[in-house]
Design a protein around this motif. Structure first.
Motif, mmCIF file in Angstrom:
data_model
loop_
_atom_site.group_PDB
_atom_site.id
_atom_site.type_symbol
_atom_site.label_atom_id
_atom_site.label_comp_id
_atom_site.label_asym_id
_atom_site.label_seq_id
_atom_site.Cartn_x
_atom_site.Cartn_y
_atom_site.Cartn_z
ATOM 1 N N ASN A 1 0.823 -1.212 0.000
ATOM 2 C CA ASN A 1 0.000 0.000 0.000
ATOM 3 C C ASN A 1 0.858 1.263 0.000
ATOM 4 N N LYS A 2 1.939 1.250 0.773
ATOM 5 C CA LYS A 2 2.829 2.418 0.814
ATOM 6 C C LYS A 2 3.518 2.635 -0.535
ATOM 7 N N SER A 3 3.885 1.541 -1.189
ATOM 8 C CA SER A 3 4.619 1.658 -2.446
ATOM 9 C C SER A 3 3.710 1.971 -3.628
ATOM 10 N N SER A 4 2.430 1.655 -3.507
ATOM 11 C CA SER A 4 1.473 1.847 -4.603
ATOM 12 C C SER A 4 1.965 1.201 -5.896
ATOM 13 N N VAL A 5 2.540 0.012 -5.783
ATOM 14 C CA VAL A 5 3.144 -0.654 -6.934
ATOM 15 C C VAL A 5 2.091 -1.256 -7.867
ATOM 16 N N PHE A 6 0.911 -1.567 -7.352
ATOM 17 C CA PHE A 6 -0.138 -2.139 -8.195
ATOM 18 C C PHE A 6 -1.061 -1.039 -8.716
ATOM 19 N N ASP A 7 -1.634 -1.287 -9.888
ATOM 20 C CA ASP A 7 -2.545 -0.347 -10.537
ATOM 21 C C ASP A 7 -3.977 -0.744 -10.210
ATOM 22 N N ASP A 8 -4.623 0.015 -9.344
ATOM 23 C CA ASP A 8 -5.991 -0.290 -8.920
ATOM 24 C C ASP A 8 -6.996 -0.240 -10.069
ATOM 25 N N ASN B 1 12.992 -9.500 13.179
ATOM 26 C CA ASN B 1 12.314 -8.366 12.546
ATOM 27 C C ASN B 1 13.034 -7.943 11.270
ATOM 28 N N ARG B 2 14.348 -7.801 11.339
ATOM 29 C CA ARG B 2 15.127 -7.343 10.183
ATOM 30 C C ARG B 2 15.112 -8.369 9.049
ATOM 31 N N ALA B 3 15.160 -9.658 9.380
ATOM 32 C CA ALA B 3 15.144 -10.687 8.335
ATOM 33 C C ALA B 3 13.852 -10.608 7.532
ATOM 34 N N VAL B 4 12.718 -10.463 8.217
ATOM 35 C CA VAL B 4 11.429 -10.400 7.516
ATOM 36 C C VAL B 4 11.293 -9.073 6.773
ATOM 37 N N GLN B 5 11.673 -7.981 7.396
ATOM 38 C CA GLN B 5 11.608 -6.680 6.731
ATOM 39 C C GLN B 5 12.452 -6.680 5.459
ATOM 40 N N ASN B 6 13.649 -7.237 5.525
ATOM 41 C CA ASN B 6 14.514 -7.322 4.344
ATOM 42 C C ASN B 6 13.880 -8.190 3.266
ATOM 43 N N ASN B 7 13.203 -9.261 3.675
ATOM 44 C CA ASN B 7 12.560 -10.159 2.734
ATOM 45 C C ASN B 7 11.449 -9.437 1.977
ATOM 46 N N ILE B 8 10.628 -8.719 2.696
ATOM 47 C CA ILE B 8 9.517 -7.976 2.067
ATOM 48 C C ILE B 8 10.076 -6.876 1.163
ATOM 49 N N ARG B 9 11.082 -6.158 1.633
ATOM 50 C CA ARG B 9 11.690 -5.081 0.836
ATOM 51 C C ARG B 9 12.277 -5.642 -0.464
ATOM 52 N N ASP B 10 12.979 -6.778 -0.383
ATOM 53 C CA ASP B 10 13.560 -7.389 -1.585
ATOM 54 C C ASP B 10 12.476 -7.857 -2.548
ATOM 55 N N PHE B 11 11.368 -8.387 -2.013
ATOM 56 C CA PHE B 11 10.268 -8.785 -2.888
ATOM 57 C C PHE B 11 9.704 -7.587 -3.637
ATOM 58 N N LEU B 12 9.484 -6.490 -2.946
ATOM 59 C CA LEU B 12 8.955 -5.289 -3.609
ATOM 60 C C LEU B 12 9.896 -4.805 -4.709
ATOM 61 N N ALA B 13 11.192 -4.862 -4.448
ATOM 62 C CA ALA B 13 12.170 -4.445 -5.467
ATOM 63 C C ALA B 13 12.083 -5.352 -6.690
ATOM 64 N N LYS B 14 11.973 -6.656 -6.487
ATOM 65 C CA LYS B 14 11.850 -7.599 -7.613
ATOM 66 C C LYS B 14 10.539 -7.385 -8.350
ATOM 67 N N LEU B 15 9.471 -7.162 -7.608
ATOM 68 C CA LEU B 15 8.153 -6.953 -8.216
ATOM 69 C C LEU B 15 8.161 -5.708 -9.088
ATOM 70 N N GLU B 16 8.747 -4.661 -8.596
ATOM 71 C CA GLU B 16 8.791 -3.405 -9.336
ATOM 72 C C GLU B 16 9.596 -3.546 -10.625
ATOM 73 N N ALA B 17 10.607 -4.395 -10.610
ATOM 74 C CA ALA B 17 11.470 -4.575 -11.781
ATOM 75 C C ALA B 17 10.872 -5.517 -12.828
ATOM 76 N N GLN B 18 9.804 -6.259 -12.479
ATOM 77 C CA GLN B 18 9.239 -7.264 -13.370
ATOM 78 C C GLN B 18 8.306 -6.648 -14.399
ATOM 79 N N LYS B 19 8.295 -7.274 -15.549
ATOM 80 C CA LYS B 19 7.287 -6.988 -16.590
ATOM 81 C C LYS B 19 6.378 -8.205 -16.637
ATOM 82 N N LEU B 20 5.174 -8.052 -16.124
ATOM 83 C CA LEU B 20 4.244 -9.194 -16.094
ATOM 84 C C LEU B 20 3.513 -9.331 -17.427
ATOM 85 N N ASN B 21 3.133 -10.582 -17.743
ATOM 86 C CA ASN B 21 2.372 -10.847 -18.982
ATOM 87 C C ASN B 21 1.043 -10.130 -18.963
#
Length: 177
Positions: A79-86, A157-177
């Motif tokens: 929600n903070k990143s607004s990475v998805f198009d509503d 806390n840091r392990a999970v936060q880093n995991n979520i942050r890395d997922f968002l970075a990968k998601l933002e870089a992806q071109k989905l079909n």
């Protein structure tokens, strides 16, 4: 002189005993708005532990509340990143399987390993649009807190936060079909 050292040591021990143990808090700090929108409308997020045959490491046997906390943090970060198009016509669900969350038993520097598989699925077709396994660590040095249990929780806390942050970075870089 020895009595001063003994008193000083006793005071340090007493004061460190007063340090409160932080709660598990997977909320990712410093999330910026995405520069690239994913052409999909996220409808649901589900987080659970992976089945035993899907696990890549240890998961806590007493961690019943962890998936719920992880899910809330994922939703908040998205929600903070607004990475998805509503407004997108493509509707998707996100499934997260926790494959490993392994805090150390003891140590000076606390290192927690985390691994999660993220699946982004088209709701209409059932097609998997993105499948990504994210492996991270949460590292807390001895200077963070005197009490080991405080460093241990912070490493989780840091392990999970880093995991979520890395997922968002990968998601933002992806071109989905």
């Amino acid at each position: 002189m020895r009595s001063r050292i003994a008193i000083g040591t006793l005071l340090v021990a007493l004061l460190s005993g007063c340090t409160s143990v932080p709660p598990l808090n997977f909320s990712v700090p410093s999330i910026s708005p995405s520069t690239h929108k994913v052409d999909a409308d996220l409808r649901a997020v589900s987080v659970s532990f992976a089945a035993p045959n899907e696990q890549t490491g240890n998961v806590p046997s007493d961690g019943e509340g962890i998936p719920e906390l992880w899910e809330r943090a994922v939703v908040e970060a998205i929600n903070k990143s607004s990475v998805f198009d509503d407004e997108s016509t493509k509707k998707v669900n996100l499934f997260v399987k926790i494959q490993e969350l392994d805090p150390p038993a003891a140590g000076v520097t606390m290192v927690t390993d985390a691994s999660a598989k993220y699946l982004l699925v088209n709701r209409k077709t059932g097609e998997t649009l993105l499948e990504e396994t994210i492996i991270t660590q949460g590292i807390v040095p001895p200077g963070y807190a005197f009490a080991g249990v405080v460093r241990l929780k912070e490493s989780v806390n840091r392990a999970v936060q880093n995991n979520i942050r890395d997922f968002l970075a990968k998601l933002e870089a992806q071109k989905l079909n």
